[in-house]
Design a protein around this motif. Structure first.
Motif, mmCIF file in Angstrom:
data_model
loop_
_atom_site.group_PDB
_atom_site.id
_atom_site.type_symbol
_atom_site.label_atom_id
_atom_site.label_comp_id
_atom_site.label_asym_id
_atom_site.label_seq_id
_atom_site.Cartn_x
_atom_site.Cartn_y
_atom_site.Cartn_z
ATOM 1 N N ILE A 24 0.804 -1.493 0.141
ATOM 2 C CA ILE A 24 -0.050 0.022 -0.084
ATOM 3 C C ILE A 24 0.843 1.364 -0.035
ATOM 4 N N SER A 25 0.362 2.019 -1.005
ATOM 5 C CA SER A 25 1.368 3.868 -0.733
ATOM 6 C C SER A 25 0.983 4.306 0.037
ATOM 7 N N GLU A 26 1.984 5.096 0.590
ATOM 8 C CA GLU A 26 1.969 5.846 1.733
ATOM 9 C C GLU A 26 -0.037 6.555 1.685
ATOM 10 N N LYS A 27 0.021 7.427 0.431
ATOM 11 C CA LYS A 27 -1.207 8.046 -0.088
ATOM 12 C C LYS A 27 -2.439 6.992 0.878
ATOM 13 N N GLU A 28 -2.753 6.157 -0.109
ATOM 14 C CA GLU A 28 -3.730 5.332 0.607
ATOM 15 C C GLU A 28 -4.489 5.041 2.043
ATOM 16 N N LEU A 29 -2.801 5.038 3.058
ATOM 17 C CA LEU A 29 -3.299 5.211 4.498
ATOM 18 C C LEU A 29 -3.784 6.751 5.265
ATOM 19 N N VAL A 30 -5.047 6.556 5.027
ATOM 20 C CA VAL A 30 -5.550 7.496 6.026
ATOM 21 C C VAL A 30 -5.309 7.989 7.430
ATOM 22 N N ASN A 31 -4.949 8.463 7.448
ATOM 23 C CA ASN A 31 -4.482 9.495 9.153
ATOM 24 C C ASN A 31 -6.123 8.581 9.900
ATOM 25 N N LYS A 32 -4.860 8.240 10.628
ATOM 26 C CA LYS A 32 -6.513 7.260 11.936
ATOM 27 C C LYS A 32 -5.982 8.662 13.258
ATOM 28 N N ASP A 33 -7.357 8.303 14.071
ATOM 29 C CA ASP A 33 -7.210 8.307 15.230
ATOM 30 C C ASP A 33 -6.953 7.188 16.156
ATOM 31 N N VAL A 34 -6.380 6.990 17.467
ATOM 32 C CA VAL A 34 -6.061 5.657 17.840
ATOM 33 C C VAL A 34 -6.229 5.711 19.597
ATOM 34 N N VAL A 35 -6.626 5.338 20.114
ATOM 35 C CA VAL A 35 -6.361 4.922 21.489
ATOM 36 C C VAL A 35 -6.213 3.878 22.193
ATOM 37 N N PHE A 36 -5.286 3.615 22.373
ATOM 38 C CA PHE A 36 -4.471 2.318 23.545
ATOM 39 C C PHE A 36 -4.651 2.819 24.739
ATOM 40 N N VAL A 37 -5.369 1.696 25.373
ATOM 41 C CA VAL A 37 -6.041 1.225 26.491
ATOM 42 C C VAL A 37 -5.590 0.038 27.571
ATOM 43 N N LEU A 38 -4.855 -0.062 28.171
ATOM 44 C CA LEU A 38 -4.247 -0.633 29.202
ATOM 45 C C LEU A 38 -3.963 -1.199 30.211
ATOM 46 N N ASP A 39 -4.846 -2.394 30.676
ATOM 47 C CA ASP A 39 -5.143 -3.259 31.822
ATOM 48 C C ASP A 39 -3.669 -2.668 32.819
ATOM 49 N N ILE A 82 -3.129 7.216 24.862
ATOM 50 C CA ILE A 82 -2.757 6.563 25.188
ATOM 51 C C ILE A 82 -3.714 6.052 27.301
ATOM 52 N N ILE A 83 -4.605 5.770 27.271
ATOM 53 C CA ILE A 83 -4.746 5.381 29.245
ATOM 54 C C ILE A 83 -4.332 3.783 29.526
ATOM 55 N N ASN A 84 -4.769 3.814 30.627
ATOM 56 C CA ASN A 84 -4.033 2.768 31.531
ATOM 57 C C ASN A 84 -5.138 2.689 32.779
ATOM 58 N N PHE A 85 -5.812 1.555 32.702
ATOM 59 C CA PHE A 85 -6.746 1.682 34.687
ATOM 60 C C PHE A 85 -6.318 0.283 34.791
ATOM 61 N N SER A 86 -6.823 0.806 36.540
ATOM 62 C CA SER A 86 -7.289 -0.447 37.034
ATOM 63 C C SER A 86 -8.528 -0.797 37.805
ATOM 64 N N GLY A 87 -8.072 -0.113 38.744
ATOM 65 C CA GLY A 87 -9.417 0.694 39.900
ATOM 66 C C GLY A 87 -10.174 1.308 38.695
ATOM 67 N N GLU A 88 -9.460 2.379 38.265
ATOM 68 C CA GLU A 88 -9.537 3.790 37.377
ATOM 69 C C GLU A 88 -8.903 4.371 36.794
ATOM 70 N N THR A 128 -1.334 -2.154 39.596
ATOM 71 C CA THR A 128 -2.141 -2.573 41.094
ATOM 72 C C THR A 128 -3.301 -2.479 41.107
ATOM 73 N N GLY A 129 -4.159 -3.244 41.754
ATOM 74 C CA GLY A 129 -5.430 -2.393 41.640
ATOM 75 C C GLY A 129 -6.630 -4.023 41.013
ATOM 76 N N GLY A 130 -7.320 -2.989 40.882
ATOM 77 C CA GLY A 130 -8.613 -4.345 40.404
ATOM 78 C C GLY A 130 -8.664 -4.221 39.110
ATOM 79 N N THR A 131 -9.268 -4.166 38.717
ATOM 80 C CA THR A 131 -9.619 -4.503 37.333
ATOM 81 C C THR A 131 -10.472 -3.847 36.819
#
Length: 188
Positions: free
Chosen positions: A1-16, A49-55, A84-87
């Protein structure tokens, strides 16, 4: 795939980052996976990026550009995360949806967890329906599970009902291959 065909995207990574992530080196694997994900972003992409346990804790108040500076910020945030903490899967999913803005950029949520919801709402049906009710934009969700205790029913439902794909990595599995395949699917 050429660079032009790849659209700019929004990504949110959420880690336990709950306490159980300390077992079997899951946190190290998750950290590596997350760093890999951040590094696969292109300059035109935006992420958080969001990390979570209890909050949940946000790296930034909103999406940031995935240029060299943004990626460095992401790497620093990830390197400091401690298990650390719960899920609390329910609230962290709903909080992460709020990071996205209206607009026609593809929106992806990468949700990484080792577990079973232990804090807040723990019922699979209710989590799935809360997520559905909270979701106002077209966001594809890609759950990625670590270890043996994952609630696969929950993650599979979250993936399949939100145009995503769920994937899993076992403690002994080669993370590199799994994660690179996973993120190449996410980015296309």
């Amino acid at each position: 795939i050429s660079e032009k065909e790849l659209v700019n995207k929004d990504v949110v990574f959420v880690l336990d980052t709950s306490g159980s992530m300390a077992d079997e080196g899951k946190m190290d694997k998750a950290r590596k996976a997350l760093l890999f994900g951040v590094r696969t972003l292109r300059d035109g992409d935006r992420f958080n990026i969001i990390n979570f346990s209890g909050e949940e804790h946000l790296m930034e108040r909103g999406l940031i550009t995935a240029n060299a500076e943004g990626k460095k910020r992401g790497e620093e945030f990830v390197s400091r995360l401690q298990p650390t903490g719960g899920t609390n899967i329910n609230d962290s999913l709903i909080a992460s949806l709020k990071q996205f803005e209206k607009g026609d950029r593809p929106k992806m949520l990468v949700f990484m967890t080792d577990g079973l919801p232990t804090v807040g709402e723990t019922n699979v049906e209710r989590i799935v329906s809360n997520l559905k009710n909270a979701k106002s934009l077209d966001i594809r969700i890609f759950p990625f599970g670590f270890g043996y205790d994952v609630n696969t029913t929950l993650l599979d439902r979250i993936g399949s009902e939100n145009s995503g794909i769920s994937d899993y990595v076992q403690p002994k599995e080669d993370l590199e291959i799994k994660v690179s395949n996973f993120f190449s699917r996410v980015s296309s």
